[in-house]
Scaffold this active site. Structure first.
Site, mmCIF file in Angstrom:
data_model
loop_
_atom_site.group_PDB
_atom_site.id
_atom_site.type_symbol
_atom_site.label_atom_id
_atom_site.label_comp_id
_atom_site.label_asym_id
_atom_site.label_seq_id
_atom_site.Cartn_x
_atom_site.Cartn_y
_atom_site.Cartn_z
ATOM 1 N N GLU A 34 -27.966 42.929 -42.306
ATOM 2 C CA GLU A 34 -27.022 42.760 -43.785
ATOM 3 C C GLU A 34 -28.342 41.289 -44.234
ATOM 4 O O GLU A 34 -27.969 39.996 -43.769
ATOM 5 C CB GLU A 34 -26.112 42.775 -44.031
ATOM 6 C CG GLU A 34 -25.451 42.331 -44.910
ATOM 7 C CD GLU A 34 -24.048 42.875 -45.002
ATOM 8 O OE1 GLU A 34 -23.268 43.307 -43.967
ATOM 9 O OE2 GLU A 34 -22.835 42.334 -46.498
ATOM 10 N N ARG A 260 -24.642 43.454 -27.209
ATOM 11 C CA ARG A 260 -25.518 42.625 -27.314
ATOM 12 C C ARG A 260 -25.038 41.751 -27.465
ATOM 13 O O ARG A 260 -24.316 41.364 -26.104
ATOM 14 C CB ARG A 260 -24.084 42.328 -28.784
ATOM 15 C CG ARG A 260 -22.947 42.068 -28.702
ATOM 16 C CD ARG A 260 -22.106 42.051 -29.892
ATOM 17 N NE ARG A 260 -22.050 40.701 -30.939
ATOM 18 C CZ ARG A 260 -22.227 40.738 -31.967
ATOM 19 N NH1 ARG A 260 -22.297 41.800 -32.505
ATOM 20 N NH2 ARG A 260 -23.142 39.335 -32.657
ATOM 21 N N LYS A 270 -22.455 35.705 -38.000
ATOM 22 C CA LYS A 270 -23.024 34.767 -39.300
ATOM 23 C C LYS A 270 -21.464 34.637 -40.303
ATOM 24 O O LYS A 270 -22.075 32.897 -41.377
ATOM 25 C CB LYS A 270 -23.369 35.700 -39.930
ATOM 26 C CG LYS A 270 -24.897 36.022 -40.165
ATOM 27 C CD LYS A 270 -25.421 36.815 -40.939
ATOM 28 C CE LYS A 270 -25.450 38.347 -40.320
ATOM 29 N NZ LYS A 270 -25.872 39.287 -41.195
HETATM 30 P P1 ATP Z 1 -22.038 39.716 -39.476
HETATM 31 O O1 ATP Z 1 -22.575 39.234 -40.245
HETATM 32 O O2 ATP Z 1 -21.065 40.455 -39.330
HETATM 33 O O3 ATP Z 1 -22.496 38.851 -37.515
HETATM 34 P P2 ATP Z 1 -24.510 41.681 -37.774
HETATM 35 O O4 ATP Z 1 -24.012 39.821 -36.983
HETATM 36 O O5 ATP Z 1 -23.630 42.334 -37.395
HETATM 37 O O6 ATP Z 1 -22.994 40.871 -38.662
HETATM 38 P P3 ATP Z 1 -26.294 42.354 -38.934
HETATM 39 O O7 ATP Z 1 -27.325 41.921 -39.814
HETATM 40 O O8 ATP Z 1 -25.390 43.593 -39.328
HETATM 41 O O9 ATP Z 1 -25.262 41.391 -38.981
HETATM 42 O O10 ATP Z 1 -27.326 43.055 -37.639
HETATM 43 C C1 ATP Z 1 -28.684 43.110 -38.079
HETATM 44 C C2 ATP Z 1 -28.943 43.452 -36.960
HETATM 45 O O11 ATP Z 1 -28.742 43.477 -35.605
HETATM 46 C C3 ATP Z 1 -28.165 44.974 -36.141
HETATM 47 O O12 ATP Z 1 -28.826 45.820 -35.747
HETATM 48 C C4 ATP Z 1 -26.993 44.700 -35.675
HETATM 49 O O13 ATP Z 1 -26.732 45.831 -34.182
HETATM 50 C C5 ATP Z 1 -27.787 43.625 -34.314
HETATM 51 N N1 ATP Z 1 -27.717 42.060 -33.919
HETATM 52 C C6 ATP Z 1 -26.506 41.537 -34.822
HETATM 53 N N2 ATP Z 1 -25.194 40.434 -33.602
HETATM 54 C C7 ATP Z 1 -26.610 41.164 -32.221
HETATM 55 C C8 ATP Z 1 -26.420 40.439 -31.136
HETATM 56 N N3 ATP Z 1 -25.849 39.635 -30.886
HETATM 57 N N4 ATP Z 1 -26.696 40.704 -30.046
HETATM 58 C C9 ATP Z 1 -27.926 42.441 -30.400
HETATM 59 N N5 ATP Z 1 -28.127 42.706 -31.734
HETATM 60 C C10 ATP Z 1 -27.498 41.962 -32.518
#
Ligand code: ATP
Ligand code: MG
Length: 557
Positions: A34, A260, A270
């Site tokens: 995102e 994760r 984020k």
């Molecule tokens: P947030 O803004 O809630 O922190 P997010 O970190 O999930 O959201 P996204 O942009 O939705 O951010 O993430 C993109 C992809 O990266 C998604 O498929 C998510 O599952 C993956 N991702 C995010 N954080 C991790 C992590 N710590 N380990 C592995 N994959 C991750």
């Protein structure tokens, strides 16, 4: 990833079986960020996994911006994410995709769902919706709007789209089961009203699809075979599958979840990283202490080291926290093998070699890398005055101190053995200069009198060097789990995470190289020029990482 070199992880096993059984004939994955912030080390894992799976199995990987939430998103993030993916060494297949590319299709499919009486416009407000939803232990209640006629729903949904209702006045929900044990199946909302301009679609829409409704359909439109996400989405999988079955999508993707990546001493949210930036706790998203990909890049971490780290941490469904020293290990491994060597004196102390002629200079040669002959040799100017590090001289010391001491000898690396005679002090008693002598004929040879040097120290010629600033970094947080259990991560920000040294002296020859070169400054660690502050007038170096893992260990002198 190369499946021949190590055991397959569980996702690779699934893919291998799917190919063998003919369930799929080609692999397509996607990385779906995102665009609401900069990518961090956790995203690197997802990038490594999704792009790596495609590489391993001769497939393709898409980059899709999951842009269903216009208020928090921005084009700046889109650009930074593209740059980060490329820097990590990957290229997406074809054009970049946006979920917003599918807004027309998703809208048309929503109308299909209404027509088949599987979706309805609900006027409950957010609070009422929560009430009606029930709890984990209690079934929910049907919305009073659930039995609206198809015609009425079509008309209301059209009005929603046309902007005739205020935000929150109503929403489109799918008609599933308000008593489902899985809360995600209790008539989830698939469209809500948001009167916000979108970075890709402008003001075309004032209704936006939910993540759950958009994600699987996006996968299906793009022909994604294996939609890999993190474990939080496991409970969403039945809903993902329901949509794939009940919407006339062009292909049948499957979702798989892995745990994760969590790293100790590190934050990977984020929202919280944005707070560090917005409140000026750090110097932007690419502050070299940040766990963002852009921060790690500016710090001097290498794409290979980050990919190696992702590989080391494995792909499983087991929740856990990885030690940040594993990442540091991966960086040292890569830099030790690949960083050219140079000398830089961080805390300069002048040594005057009293028996060396004032007008004489020489050029010493040094290896570019001790184990590699593909690195060019360096030329090191040498003269009567040299800089050494303050820590490398003591007036007196015990036997454990293998550096320069009055009456004792030390070798200047790649140059002469010298012997110290006298320390010159200022009025306050600080040592400001050392008087020493070169021992004749010791470049490349032991002293002829048999009195060997105690050790080897680095140095830079006083008449030919470049003055620079050096930035030493430590962990950004002192707490092993800065935001665990609702802790305020701002309270454990390490006040000593950045130390700036001025007046450091570095060998001049390195400036002929690419400014992105990472060096081992011998005995001091790995360094790179800072892409933000370094200039020809005033070079600034970041310490990528120290030579050894000394964190939390006592100073052993
Ligand atoms: P947030 O803004 O809630 O922190 P997010 O970190 O999930 O959201 P996204 O942009 O939705 O951010 O993430 C993109 C992809 O990266 C998604 O498929 C998510 O599952 C993956 N991702 C995010 N954080 C991790 C992590 N710590 N380990 C592995 N994959 C991750
Ligand atoms: Mg997410």
């Amino acid at each position: 990833m190369n499946e021949n070199e190590r055991p397959l992880n569980f996702v690779e096993k699934i893919i291998k079986e799917d190919l063998a059984s003919g369930k799929v004939d080609a692999i397509r994955t996607r990385f779906p960020p995102e665009p609401n912030g900069y990518l961090h080390i956790g995203h690197a894992k997802s990038i490594w996994l999704n792009f790596g799976l495609a590489q391993t199995f001769g497939g393709k990987c898409n980059l899709r911006f999951d842009d269903t939430n216009p208020e928090k998103e921005d084009e700046e993030y889109v650009e930074s994410i593209k740059a980060d993916v490329k820097w990590l060494g990957y290229q997406w297949d074809g054009d970049v995709h946006f979920t917003s590319d599918y807004f027309d299709q998703l809208h048309a499919w929503a109308i299909e769902l209404i027509k088949s009486d599987k979706a309805y416009v609900c006027d409950l407000n957010a609070e009422q919706m929560r009430e009606y939803r029930g709890t984990l232990t209690e079934a929910g209640k049907n919305s009073p709007y659930r039995e609206r006629s198809v015609e009425e729903n079509i008309e209301l949904f059209e009005k929603m789209r046309a902007g005739e209702f205020d935000e929150g006045a109503c929403a489109l929900r799918v008609k599933l089961d308000m008593a489902a044990p899985n809360m995600h199946l209790r008539d989830p909302v698939i469209y809500r009203i948001k009167k916000a301009s979108h970075h890709q679609t402008g003001d075309k829409w004032c209704i936006y699809p939910s993540y759950d409704y958009a994600h699987g359909q996006g996968d299906a439109i793009e022909g994604v075979s294996h939609s890999v996400c993190t474990l939080e989405f496991e409970e969403h999988r039945p809903l993902y599958n329901w949509f794939i079955k009940n919407v006339p999508v062009p292909s049948t993707p499957h979702q798989y979840e892995f745990s994760r990546l969590n790293v100790n001493y590190t934050i990977t949210s984020k929202r919280k990283l944005k707070q560090l930036v917005d409140e000026d706790h750090v110097d932007g998203w690419n502050d070299p202490r940040m766990p963002t990909i852009s921060g790690m890049r500016r710090r001097g971490f290498t794409p290979k080291a980050i990919r190696d780290f992702c590989e080391m941490t494995g792909v499983t469904k087991v929740k856990g926290v990885v030690d940040v020293s594993m990442l540091e290990f991966a960086i040292r491994e890569d830099l030790n093998a690949n960083a050219p060597r140079a000398m830089c004196v961080l805390h300069p102390l002048k040594v005057v070699l009293t028996n060396y002629p004032e007008d004489k200079t020489e050029t010493m040669t040094a290896a570019g890398h001790p184990q590699r002959d593909d690195f060019a040799e360096r030329s090191l100017p040498f003269g009567r005055e040299v800089w050494i590090d303050q820590d490398d001289f003591r007036e007196e010391a015990n036997k454990k101190y293998k550096r320069l001491v009055i009456g004792k000898r030390v070798r200047l690396r790649n140059a002469y053995v010298i012997e110290a005679d006298e320390a010159i002090k200022d009025e306050a008693g600080n040592i400001i200069e050392v008087r020493a002598r070169v021992i004749e004929n010791t470049v490349g040879n032991d002293p002829e009198d048999g009195v060997k040097p105690k050790g080897v120290i680095h140095w830079v010629a006083a008449h030919d060097n470049v003055e620079c600033e050096v930035r030493l970094y430590d962990r950004l947080f002192t707490d092993v789990a800065p935001d665990a259990g609702g802790k305020d991560f701002l309270e454990s920000i390490n006040p000593d995470s950045l130390e700036i040294l001025n007046g450091c002296k570095v060998e001049a020859g390195i400036f002929a190289n690419d400014p992105d070169t990472r060096y081992q400054f011998e005995r001091e660690g790995y360094f790179i020029e800072d892409s933000k502050y370094s200039s020809a007038e005033k070079p600034v170096f970041n310490r990528v990482i120290s030579l050894r893992d000394t964190w939390g260990k006592m100073d052993q002198g």
